[in-house]
Design an enzyme around this catalytic site. Sequence first.
Site: not given
Length: 241
Positions: A67, A136
Amino acid sequence: MNIHIYDDDRQIGLAAGCCICSQVIQKPNSVLGFATGSTPLKPYGVMIDLFKKGAVDFSKVITFNLDEYVNLDVADKNSYHTFMRENLFNHINIPPENINFLDGNADDLEAECKKYEDKIKAAGGIDIQLLGIGSNGHIAFNEPADIFPRASHVVKLKESTVNDNSRFFNSIDEVPTKAVTMGIGSIMQAKKIIIIALGEKKAKAIKQLISGEVTPECPASMLQFHPDVTLMLDRGAASLL
Ligand code: PGA
């Protein structure tokens, strides 16, 4: 899933770094998927060390990073391009033309994502993908959502991720709020996955990845369906298992 629990990140670095080098020794033109963040620093250090000692040659390796932030100069100290140069690429011998990143400054980000997927396919797919995990449950920048994103795509970062990443920036306002990332489908197509988690902050996400419901609310949970995942955890990250 292979689950290994280690005393500290130094041991994990050795284990993960050796796995990647072993892959390259056995298949010199391996396609490697790399991650950024604090988690892969020790494995990268081990790869550099083994290269400097002459044990491994990366000259035929092709790499794809997971990314990159959108609208951040690649020369910025916080870009993932810079991170990879400083922590790995400047110290080993992967030819620059074999190093691939999603371009977060492309005019047409959708087209850029499609091009990246095609490039991974043309390279024959990823042999080993190294992954960290967000507190998360995100992997790469695949944030908790209603669906598992299949291919590379543009993503708006969750507040929790912006907060986690703000430690690298002067202030939280400087943290980019958008990124381009490989999708869960792109990651699932890697032949082998090594996922590392360090610290109690990751314990809940790790528990869910291993034994929770498979749900896009914890993107990493999809890895339960991958046939070749190795988890390398320190005692903190394994504390809820
Ligand atoms: P970290 O990030 O390695 O800095 O903990 C991992 C991630 O968010 O994927």
